[in-house]
Design a protein around this motif. Structure first.
Motif, PDB file in Angstrom:
ATOM      1  N   VAL A  47       5.013  13.003  -9.207  1.00  0.00           N
ATOM      2  CA  VAL A  47       4.862  12.105 -10.356  1.00  0.00           C
ATOM      3  C   VAL A  47       3.398  11.823 -10.660  1.00  0.00           C
ATOM      4  CG1 VAL A  47       5.466   9.842 -11.302  1.00  0.00           C
ATOM      5  CG2 VAL A  47       7.094  11.050  -9.834  1.00  0.00           C
ATOM      6  N   LEU A  48       2.598  11.636  -9.610  1.00  0.00           N
ATOM      7  CA  LEU A  48       1.189  11.267  -9.792  1.00  0.00           C
ATOM      8  C   LEU A  48       0.283  12.264  -9.064  1.00  0.00           C
ATOM      9  CD1 LEU A  48       1.508   7.408  -9.178  1.00  0.00           C
ATOM     10  CD2 LEU A  48       1.504   8.610 -11.377  1.00  0.00           C
ATOM     11  N   PRO A  49       0.224  13.495  -9.540  1.00  0.00           N
ATOM     12  CA  PRO A  49      -0.597  14.502  -8.848  1.00  0.00           C
ATOM     13  C   PRO A  49      -2.080  14.157  -8.833  1.00  0.00           C
ATOM     14  CG  PRO A  49       0.127  15.316 -10.989  1.00  0.00           C
ATOM     15  CD  PRO A  49       0.889  14.051 -10.729  1.00  0.00           C
ATOM     16  N   GLY A  50      -2.504  13.311  -9.766  1.00  0.00           N
ATOM     17  CA  GLY A  50      -3.908  12.916  -9.811  1.00  0.00           C
ATOM     18  C   GLY A  50      -4.234  11.737  -8.922  1.00  0.00           C
ATOM     19  N   GLY A  51      -3.212  11.188  -8.263  1.00  0.00           N
ATOM     20  CA  GLY A  51      -3.440  10.068  -7.358  1.00  0.00           C
ATOM     21  C   GLY A  51      -2.952   8.744  -7.914  1.00  0.00           C
ATOM     22  N   ILE A  52      -2.835   7.770  -7.026  1.00  0.00           N
ATOM     23  CA  ILE A  52      -2.344   6.434  -7.369  1.00  0.00           C
ATOM     24  C   ILE A  52      -3.504   5.541  -7.789  1.00  0.00           C
ATOM     25  CG2 ILE A  52      -1.322   4.342  -6.373  1.00  0.00           C
ATOM     26  CD1 ILE A  52       0.303   6.161  -4.527  1.00  0.00           C
ATOM     27  N   ASN A  53      -3.259   4.716  -8.814  1.00  0.00           N
ATOM     28  CA  ASN A  53      -4.199   3.645  -9.141  1.00  0.00           C
ATOM     29  C   ASN A  53      -3.413   2.408  -9.561  1.00  0.00           C
ATOM     30  OD1 ASN A  53      -3.762   3.644 -12.092  1.00  0.00           O
ATOM     31  ND2 ASN A  53      -4.784   5.650 -12.029  1.00  0.00           N
ATOM     32  N   ASP A  54      -4.110   1.311  -9.813  1.00  0.00           N
ATOM     33  CA  ASP A  54      -3.451   0.037 -10.110  1.00  0.00           C
ATOM     34  C   ASP A  54      -2.685   0.049 -11.423  1.00  0.00           C
ATOM     35  OD1 ASP A  54      -4.443  -1.031  -7.787  1.00  0.00           O
ATOM     36  OD2 ASP A  54      -6.185  -1.964  -8.737  1.00  0.00           O
ATOM     37  N   PHE A  55      -2.928   1.043 -12.270  1.00  0.00           N
ATOM     38  CA  PHE A  55      -2.341   1.031 -13.602  1.00  0.00           C
ATOM     39  C   PHE A  55      -1.130   1.957 -13.739  1.00  0.00           C
ATOM     40  CE2 PHE A  55      -6.976   0.362 -13.979  1.00  0.00           C
ATOM     41  CZ  PHE A  55      -6.952  -0.968 -14.382  1.00  0.00           C
ATOM     42  N   ASN A  56      -0.858   2.761 -12.723  1.00  0.00           N
ATOM     43  CA  ASN A  56       0.249   3.715 -12.866  1.00  0.00           C
ATOM     44  C   ASN A  56       1.265   3.629 -11.730  1.00  0.00           C
ATOM     45  OD1 ASN A  56      -1.011   4.924 -10.679  1.00  0.00           O
ATOM     46  ND2 ASN A  56      -1.633   6.786 -11.772  1.00  0.00           N
ATOM     47  N   TYR A  57       1.227   2.524 -10.966  1.00  0.00           N
ATOM     48  CA  TYR A  57       2.035   2.481  -9.743  1.00  0.00           C
ATOM     49  C   TYR A  57       2.432   1.044  -9.433  1.00  0.00           C
ATOM     50  CZ  TYR A  57       2.965   3.167  -4.687  1.00  0.00           C
ATOM     51  OH  TYR A  57       3.515   3.212  -3.438  1.00  0.00           O
ATOM     52  N   ASP A  58       3.735   0.825  -9.205  1.00  0.00           N
ATOM     53  CA  ASP A  58       4.243  -0.494  -8.804  1.00  0.00           C
ATOM     54  C   ASP A  58       5.268  -0.316  -7.690  1.00  0.00           C
ATOM     55  OD1 ASP A  58       3.177  -2.696 -10.617  1.00  0.00           O
ATOM     56  OD2 ASP A  58       3.865  -1.240 -12.111  1.00  0.00           O
ATOM     57  N   VAL A  59       5.281  -1.255  -6.747  1.00  0.00           N
ATOM     58  CA  VAL A  59       6.266  -1.259  -5.665  1.00  0.00           C
ATOM     59  C   VAL A  59       6.952  -2.616  -5.634  1.00  0.00           C
ATOM     60  CG1 VAL A  59       6.681  -1.014  -3.187  1.00  0.00           C
ATOM     61  CG2 VAL A  59       4.903   0.357  -4.287  1.00  0.00           C
ATOM     62  N   PHE A  60       8.288  -2.598  -5.589  1.00  0.00           N
ATOM     63  CA  PHE A  60       9.074  -3.825  -5.505  1.00  0.00           C
ATOM     64  C   PHE A  60      10.058  -3.718  -4.339  1.00  0.00           C
ATOM     65  CE2 PHE A  60       8.058  -3.178 -10.027  1.00  0.00           C
ATOM     66  CZ  PHE A  60       7.411  -4.373 -10.318  1.00  0.00           C
ATOM     67  N   TYR A  61      10.457  -4.880  -3.820  1.00  0.00           N
ATOM     68  CA  TYR A  61      11.461  -4.939  -2.761  1.00  0.00           C
ATOM     69  C   TYR A  61      12.698  -5.635  -3.311  1.00  0.00           C
ATOM     70  CZ  TYR A  61       7.826  -3.378   0.396  1.00  0.00           C
ATOM     71  OH  TYR A  61       6.844  -2.638   1.004  1.00  0.00           O
ATOM     72  N   ALA A  62      13.837  -4.977  -3.167  1.00  0.00           N
ATOM     73  CA  ALA A  62      15.059  -5.400  -3.846  1.00  0.00           C
ATOM     74  C   ALA A  62      15.455  -6.837  -3.533  1.00  0.00           C
ATOM     75  CB  ALA A  62      16.201  -4.449  -3.484  1.00  0.00           C
ATOM     76  N   ARG A  63      15.225  -7.266  -2.299  1.00  0.00           N
ATOM     77  CA  ARG A  63      15.666  -8.610  -1.921  1.00  0.00           C
ATOM     78  C   ARG A  63      14.681  -9.699  -2.345  1.00  0.00           C
ATOM     79  NH1 ARG A  63      17.831  -8.316   4.214  1.00  0.00           N
ATOM     80  NH2 ARG A  63      16.014  -6.988   4.545  1.00  0.00           N
ATOM     81  N   GLU A  64      13.570  -9.291  -2.967  1.00  0.00           N
ATOM     82  CA  GLU A  64      12.540 -10.268  -3.319  1.00  0.00           C
ATOM     83  C   GLU A  64      12.218 -10.301  -4.808  1.00  0.00           C
ATOM     84  OE1 GLU A  64       9.159  -9.168  -1.018  1.00  0.00           O
ATOM     85  OE2 GLU A  64      10.179  -9.384   0.920  1.00  0.00           O
ATOM     86  N   VAL A  65      12.845  -9.456  -5.613  1.00  0.00           N
ATOM     87  CA  VAL A  65      12.423  -9.323  -7.005  1.00  0.00           C
ATOM     88  C   VAL A  65      13.615  -9.429  -7.950  1.00  0.00           C
ATOM     89  CG1 VAL A  65      12.663  -6.805  -7.105  1.00  0.00           C
ATOM     90  CG2 VAL A  65      10.973  -7.939  -8.564  1.00  0.00           C
ATOM     91  N   ASP A  66      13.369  -9.994  -9.115  1.00  0.00           N
ATOM     92  CA  ASP A  66      14.357  -9.987 -10.191  1.00  0.00           C
ATOM     93  C   ASP A  66      14.372  -8.583 -10.786  1.00  0.00           C
ATOM     94  OD1 ASP A  66      15.534 -10.126 -12.802  1.00  0.00           O
ATOM     95  OD2 ASP A  66      15.213 -12.288 -12.807  1.00  0.00           O
ATOM     96  N   VAL A  67      15.560  -8.011 -10.922  1.00  0.00           N
ATOM     97  CA  VAL A  67      15.664  -6.626 -11.372  1.00  0.00           C
ATOM     98  C   VAL A  67      15.051  -6.435 -12.760  1.00  0.00           C
ATOM     99  CG1 VAL A  67      17.948  -6.870 -12.422  1.00  0.00           C
ATOM    100  CG2 VAL A  67      17.235  -4.657 -11.512  1.00  0.00           C
ATOM    101  N   HIS A  68      15.022  -7.485 -13.574  1.00  0.00           N
ATOM    102  CA  HIS A  68      14.431  -7.357 -14.907  1.00  0.00           C
ATOM    103  C   HIS A  68      12.916  -7.129 -14.833  1.00  0.00           C
ATOM    104  CE1 HIS A  68      18.297  -9.357 -15.829  1.00  0.00           C
ATOM    105  NE2 HIS A  68      18.242  -8.575 -16.892  1.00  0.00           N
ATOM    106  N   LYS A  69      12.292  -7.596 -13.757  1.00  0.00           N
ATOM    107  CA  LYS A  69      10.865  -7.326 -13.569  1.00  0.00           C
ATOM    108  C   LYS A  69      10.642  -5.843 -13.279  1.00  0.00           C
ATOM    109  CE  LYS A  69       6.787  -9.018 -11.098  1.00  0.00           C
ATOM    110  NZ  LYS A  69       6.269  -9.978 -10.084  1.00  0.00           N
ATOM    111  N   VAL A  70      11.577  -5.235 -12.556  1.00  0.00           N
ATOM    112  CA  VAL A  70      11.499  -3.794 -12.284  1.00  0.00           C
ATOM    113  C   VAL A  70      11.623  -3.016 -13.591  1.00  0.00           C
ATOM    114  CG1 VAL A  70      12.557  -1.860 -11.054  1.00  0.00           C
ATOM    115  CG2 VAL A  70      12.482  -4.127  -9.988  1.00  0.00           C
TER     116      VAL A  70
END
Length: 344
Positions: A47-70
């Motif tokens: 998905v990100l062959p050029g590498g990860i940065n703050d603008f193209n990558y998010d991580v969420f944990y199912a038990r801690e986040v509202d699914v609408h935020k995902v």
């Protein structure tokens, strides 16, 4: 004829290598964390062959986040164009009703975002009958990584050895699995030790059983066995002393937690097999272990209530996540784990 789990896993990795465009969603889950971690690395690269940065990558944990935020993250355009990667971990903890908004999102997913749902199912299974799961299979990719049995591990071991230009004799292969077990991450670490021990050389280096015993006999270390014994006995003082010694020796927190989790998981597997009235050889097959270790694990299993084992496994999963993401030291996180398991 349906493909075996290991064959399906190989085909999944091949498909990622061949693909030049990621799908809108992937679900990767299962008990085999080594292959799960490898799948995540391959998906990030796709998905990100050029590498990860703050603008193209998010991580969420199912038990801690509202699914609408995902969903909002999935629908956000990547800065400067390109693809976005959104990872949702612990997907196995979400109910069918929790997943409904994501099912609706998949009716018209963002063309510039890939959503990767990740779940470790050692203590909680992923429900495969939800509308979300079925929709993900239709529009994306779904792969389960089941724990390999002892008789399935040989191919993996030979492949990893070949990458390091190592050739294990049949006797060495059997001895390694017998002494280290079937956890793929632990086997890979053992091969790394062998590689370093033998040093650089021209061509393929053969590994005999004698070499293996000399180098890897302690890979499933005596301290780990003692730590497991102390935890199983709820001996907090002894557990903390052993943990301190292992950390002082320079052992990494992730590795210690991995080994404790593996031991707890196998104790649970043996306990389940015992409850079904299985004999020694059947228990060994069910737990994917050498029959030599069954009596030891029977003793451990008798000391734990089933609910306590489930809690212990949940704590190791939480600790693994924190070891990789928290600013707290390995020592603090592992001490919290030991206290929780011994006194919880």
């Amino acid at each position: 004829m349906a493909k075996k789990g290991s064959d399906q896993a190989r085909e999944f990795f091949r498909s990622l290598k061949r693909s030049d465009k990621p799908k809108p969603i992937y679900i990767v889950f299962g008990e085999e964390t080594f292959l799960l971690d490898l799948a995540m690395k391959e998906l990030v690269q796709l998905v990100l062959p050029g590498g990860i940065n703050d603008f193209n990558y998010d991580v969420f944990y199912a038990r801690e986040v509202d699914v609408h935020k995902v969903i909002s993250a999935c629908e956000t355009l990547a800065l400067f164009g390109g693809q976005r990667l959104v990872i949702l971990k612990d997907i196995q903890w979400m109910s069918a009703s929790d997943l409904k908004p994501l099912t609706t999102y998949l009716d018209n997913p963002s063309p510039s975002t890939t959503l990767v749902c990740h779940g470790v199912t050692a203590t909680r299974a992923l429900t495969k009958t939800t509308g979300f799961y079925r929709k993900a299979k239709k529009v994306g990719g779904v792969q389960e990584f089941k724990a390999l049995r002892e008789w399935e591990v040989g191919r993996f071991l030979r492949g990893q050895a070949s990458k390091r230009q190592l050739n294990l004799t049949h006797e060495a292969e059997e001895a390694l699995i017998g002494s280290v077990g079937t956890d793929l991450a632990t086997l890979d670490m053992a091969l790394e030790k062998l590689d370093l021990y033998l040093g650089a050389g021209e061509g393929v280096r053969e590994v005999t059983e004698d070499m293996l015993q000399e180098v890897v006999a302690a890979t499933r270390s005596h301290e780990i066995f003692e730590l497991t014994e102390a935890i199983a006995s709820q001996n907090l003082a002894r557990s903390m002393s052993l943990l301190d010694a292992m950390l002082e020796q320079g052992q990494r927190g992730v590795g210690i937690n991995l080994m404790v989790a593996r031991q707890m998981r196998q104790i649970w597997q043996v306990q389940v097999a015992m409850s079904k009235g299985m004999g020694k050889s059947d228990i060994a097959r069910a737990a994917g272990m050498n029959p030599y270790f069954v009596d030891r694990y029977r003793g451990y299993a008798r000391r734990f209530k089933a609910s306590k084992l489930r809690s212990a496994l949940a704590h190791t999963l939480k600790t693994d996540r924190l070891l990789k993401s928290s600013r707290l030291s390995d020592r603090v996180l592992l001490e919290q784990l030991v206290i929780a398991v011994c006194t919880g």
